[in-house]
Design an enzyme around this catalytic site. Structure first.
Site, PDB file in Angstrom:
ATOM      1  N   HIS A   1       0.923  -1.249   0.145  1.00 29.97           N
ATOM      2  CA  HIS A   1       0.042  -0.007  -0.140  1.00 29.97           C
ATOM      3  C   HIS A   1       0.768   1.210  -0.071  1.00 29.97           C
ATOM      4  O   HIS A   1       2.125   1.169   0.524  1.00 29.97           O
ATOM      5  CB  HIS A   1      -0.886   0.047   1.053  1.00 29.97           C
ATOM      6  CG  HIS A   1      -2.105   0.894   0.949  1.00 29.97           C
ATOM      7  ND1 HIS A   1      -2.098   2.291   1.281  1.00 29.97           N
ATOM      8  CD2 HIS A   1      -3.370   0.724   0.416  1.00 29.97           C
ATOM      9  CE1 HIS A   1      -3.361   2.846   1.127  1.00 29.97           C
ATOM     10  NE2 HIS A   1      -4.149   1.724   0.586  1.00 29.97           N
TER      11      HIS A   1
ATOM     12  N   ASP B   1      -7.660  -5.000  -1.141  1.00 27.35           N
ATOM     13  CA  ASP B   1      -8.294  -5.915  -2.222  1.00 27.35           C
ATOM     14  C   ASP B   1      -8.041  -7.117  -2.101  1.00 27.35           C
ATOM     15  O   ASP B   1      -8.507  -8.090  -2.628  1.00 27.35           O
ATOM     16  CB  ASP B   1      -7.649  -4.986  -3.659  1.00 27.35           C
ATOM     17  CG  ASP B   1      -8.143  -3.699  -3.858  1.00 27.35           C
ATOM     18  OD1 ASP B   1      -9.178  -3.590  -4.049  1.00 27.35           O
ATOM     19  OD2 ASP B   1      -7.283  -2.891  -4.122  1.00 27.35           O
TER      20      ASP B   1
HETATM   21  N1  COA Z   1       4.319  -7.292  -5.038  1.00 27.03           N
HETATM   22  C1  COA Z   1       5.746  -7.275  -5.123  1.00 27.03           C
HETATM   23  N2  COA Z   1       6.332  -6.115  -4.721  1.00 27.03           N
HETATM   24  C2  COA Z   1       5.908  -5.273  -4.267  1.00 27.03           C
HETATM   25  C3  COA Z   1       4.365  -5.004  -4.071  1.00 27.03           C
HETATM   26  C4  COA Z   1       3.468  -6.320  -4.750  1.00 27.03           C
HETATM   27  N3  COA Z   1       2.308  -6.191  -4.317  1.00 27.03           N
HETATM   28  N4  COA Z   1       4.128  -3.853  -3.682  1.00 27.03           N
HETATM   29  C5  COA Z   1       5.313  -3.287  -3.473  1.00 27.03           C
HETATM   30  N5  COA Z   1       6.353  -4.100  -3.713  1.00 27.03           N
HETATM   31  C6  COA Z   1       7.811  -3.750  -3.754  1.00 27.03           C
HETATM   32  C7  COA Z   1       8.079  -2.632  -4.622  1.00 27.03           C
HETATM   33  O1  COA Z   1       8.338  -2.940  -5.853  1.00 27.03           O
HETATM   34  C8  COA Z   1       9.261  -2.078  -3.798  1.00 27.03           C
HETATM   35  O2  COA Z   1      10.200  -2.774  -4.168  1.00 27.03           O
HETATM   36  P1  COA Z   1      11.989  -2.536  -4.008  1.00 27.03           P
HETATM   37  O3  COA Z   1      12.195  -2.106  -2.743  1.00 27.03           O
HETATM   38  O4  COA Z   1      12.489  -3.548  -4.504  1.00 27.03           O
HETATM   39  O5  COA Z   1      11.865  -1.516  -4.991  1.00 27.03           O
HETATM   40  C9  COA Z   1       8.913  -2.279  -2.199  1.00 27.03           C
HETATM   41  O6  COA Z   1       7.850  -3.395  -2.499  1.00 27.03           O
HETATM   42  C10 COA Z   1       8.202  -1.232  -1.593  1.00 27.03           C
HETATM   43  O7  COA Z   1       7.138  -0.692  -2.320  1.00 27.03           O
HETATM   44  P2  COA Z   1       6.328   0.529  -1.756  1.00 27.03           P
HETATM   45  O8  COA Z   1       7.116   1.707  -1.927  1.00 27.03           O
HETATM   46  O9  COA Z   1       5.974   0.044  -0.444  1.00 27.03           O
HETATM   47  O10 COA Z   1       5.060   0.425  -2.538  1.00 27.03           O
HETATM   48  P3  COA Z   1       4.417   1.635  -3.508  1.00 27.03           P
HETATM   49  O11 COA Z   1       4.278   2.954  -2.641  1.00 27.03           O
HETATM   50  O12 COA Z   1       5.505   1.898  -4.583  1.00 27.03           O
HETATM   51  O13 COA Z   1       3.443   0.975  -4.473  1.00 27.03           O
HETATM   52  C11 COA Z   1       1.387  -0.070  -4.336  1.00 27.03           C
HETATM   53  C12 COA Z   1       1.906   1.126  -3.690  1.00 27.03           C
HETATM   54  C13 COA Z   1       0.023  -0.177  -3.874  1.00 27.03           C
HETATM   55  C14 COA Z   1       1.276   0.840  -5.877  1.00 27.03           C
HETATM   56  C15 COA Z   1       2.095  -1.262  -4.739  1.00 27.03           C
HETATM   57  O14 COA Z   1       2.066  -2.104  -3.458  1.00 27.03           O
HETATM   58  C16 COA Z   1       1.081  -2.311  -5.771  1.00 27.03           C
HETATM   59  O15 COA Z   1       1.237  -2.453  -6.906  1.00 27.03           O
HETATM   60  N6  COA Z   1       0.565  -3.413  -5.055  1.00 27.03           N
HETATM   61  C17 COA Z   1      -0.139  -4.356  -5.994  1.00 27.03           C
HETATM   62  C18 COA Z   1      -1.382  -3.562  -6.626  1.00 27.03           C
HETATM   63  C19 COA Z   1      -2.548  -3.514  -5.427  1.00 27.03           C
HETATM   64  O16 COA Z   1      -2.898  -4.355  -4.558  1.00 27.03           O
HETATM   65  N7  COA Z   1      -3.026  -2.102  -5.427  1.00 27.03           N
HETATM   66  C20 COA Z   1      -3.955  -1.960  -4.492  1.00 27.03           C
HETATM   67  C21 COA Z   1      -3.706  -0.905  -3.558  1.00 27.03           C
HETATM   68  S1  COA Z   1      -4.966  -0.701  -2.369  1.00 27.03           S
END
Ligand code: COA
Length: 340
Positions: A252, A303
């Site tokens: 998130h 979700d």
């Molecule tokens: N699966 C795998 N890796 C993930 C991930 C996921 N769902 N969500 C985050 N990461 C990874 C990122 O790529 C990042 O990796 P790195 O440090 O190697 O670059 C790390 O975890 C930290 O990410 P973070 O900064 O916490 O996430 P974000 O703020 O960039 O992105 C989201 C937030 C929601 C866009 C992202 O978590 C995501 O795409 N989740 C899946 C889609 C989803 O469920 N969306 C609904 C949100 S309510």
């Protein structure tokens, strides 16, 4: 956005560091399972929960606003049958603007009326399109039913069980608002140009549709089906992590601890899976969540378990994001009114 205050709102407060979500002063844990979606709509619009009379009056207004202009119905039923519902809903809302002679009336009473009408009509757009694409007769809205029950009635053509209705109602409550998330932000940008309510909500629907936002719930079920069984989960997740592929429903932007909505949905998913006698989906989900927490310190989001809840209720996968849109219309429109 230099110098622009964008994220200040009285509507909801998302405390990512401690995993708290507050609607107008109420912790989501005080609301989920305790109040209906209509009560939350009232709360977002009026900043306090309704008394019995106020609630009855809101329910009457919403049920009175449901029917669509015939031109919109004709348009929805002429769309390609394989058109994804989120496209149909986005187009349906845009079309509603063409049939409303007050679409550009900027009087606040008119704006509020349009906002409430959208809350009532988006479920109807969704249900009419869903019935029509299956070649089934359209089911007229039932004014005696609340928002959750009426939607289920209109998609299934039968009255929902009390359990199904209360589950969807609670899902609506949990999805109603969430601070300055991407779709709400886009709605506020649109209305900030003094465009109109229909344009703002159309924008929001287009934004919610993305798989990194509301579209993630559909992605979760697709992923679970692709994995197939519990014994394949570890290898699948390891492969995704190695290839830097996102696991849907995990992580998130704001919550760095557990999303406070997730435990409510997880509990519902557990109960429904047990009843269905098919614990596979919840077991796979729990294992994915466990690995992602250990490997990446990432938690399940709203979700993740909502997907299993909807799936267990027999709701078609491509209606998961529309359900999110139906519920979030209350938040979008409340934000638009606040922006104005
Ligand atoms: N699966 C795998 N890796 C993930 C991930 C996921 N769902 N969500 C985050 N990461 C990874 C990122 O790529 C990042 O990796 P790195 O440090 O190697 O670059 C790390 O975890 C930290 O990410 P973070 O900064 O916490 O996430 P974000 O703020 O960039 O992105 C989201 C937030 C929601 C866009 C992202 O978590 C995501 O795409 N989740 C899946 C889609 C989803 O469920 N969306 C609904 C949100 S309510």
């Amino acid at each position: 956005l230099e110098g622009i205050i964008a994220a200040h709102t009285r509507l909801s407060d998302v405390r990512g560091d401690i995993g708290q979500l507050i609607y107008c002063g109420y912790d989501i844990n005080e609301l989920a399972g305790q109040v209906s979606y209509e009560e939350v709509v009232y709360l977002l619009y009026h900043n306090h929960l309704p008394n019995a009379k106020e609630l009855a009056s809101l329910k009457a207004v919403l049920s009175g606003y449901r029917e669509l202009p015939q031109g919109v119905i004709d348009m929805l039923t002429s769309l390609p049958k394989d058109c994804p519902p989120m496209h149909a809903i986005r187009t349906g809302v845009s079309a509603l603007g063409c049939y409303d002679t007050t679409a550009d009336d900027d009087n606040m009473d008119a704006q509020r009326r349009k906002a409430l009408r959208l809350i009532a009509q988006i479920p109807v757009i969704t249900a009419y399109f869903h019935r029509s694409r299956q070649g089934l007769p359209l089911v007229a809205p039932d004014a005696t039913l609340g928002e959750a029950a009426n939607f289920l009635w209109m998609i299934d053509g039968e009255k929902p069980s009390v359990e199904k209705e209360s589950t969807i109602d609670m899902c609506y409550v949990l999805h109603a608002d969430h601070g300055m998330n991407a779709s709400t932000f886009s709605a506020r940008v649109t209305i900030a140009t003094l465009s109109d309510m229909y344009s703002a909500v159309t924008t929001a629907i287009g934004t919610l549709k993305g798989p990194l936002h509301g579209g993630a719930n559909e992605g979760v079920i697709k992923m679970l089906k692709e994995i197939g069984s519990l014994d394949q989960v570890d290898a699948y997740v390891a492969d995704c992590l190695a290839q830097k592929r996102k696991i849907m429903g995990i992580g998130h932007r704001v919550y760095k601890v557990l999303d406070p909505r997730a435990p409510h949905l997880k509990r519902m998913a557990q109960i429904l899976s047990a009843k269905l006698g098919d614990p596979k989906w919840i077991q796979m989900s729990e294992r994915i969540a466990e690995i992602m927490l250990t490997e990446k310190n990432l938690h399940a989001n709203v979700d993740f378990y909502s997907a299993t809840v909807y799936y267990s209720l027999g709701i078609p996968t491509d209606l998961f994001t529309p359900i999110f849109a139906i519920a979030r219309t209350s938040g979008w429109t409340a934000h638009v009114l606040e922006q104005l």
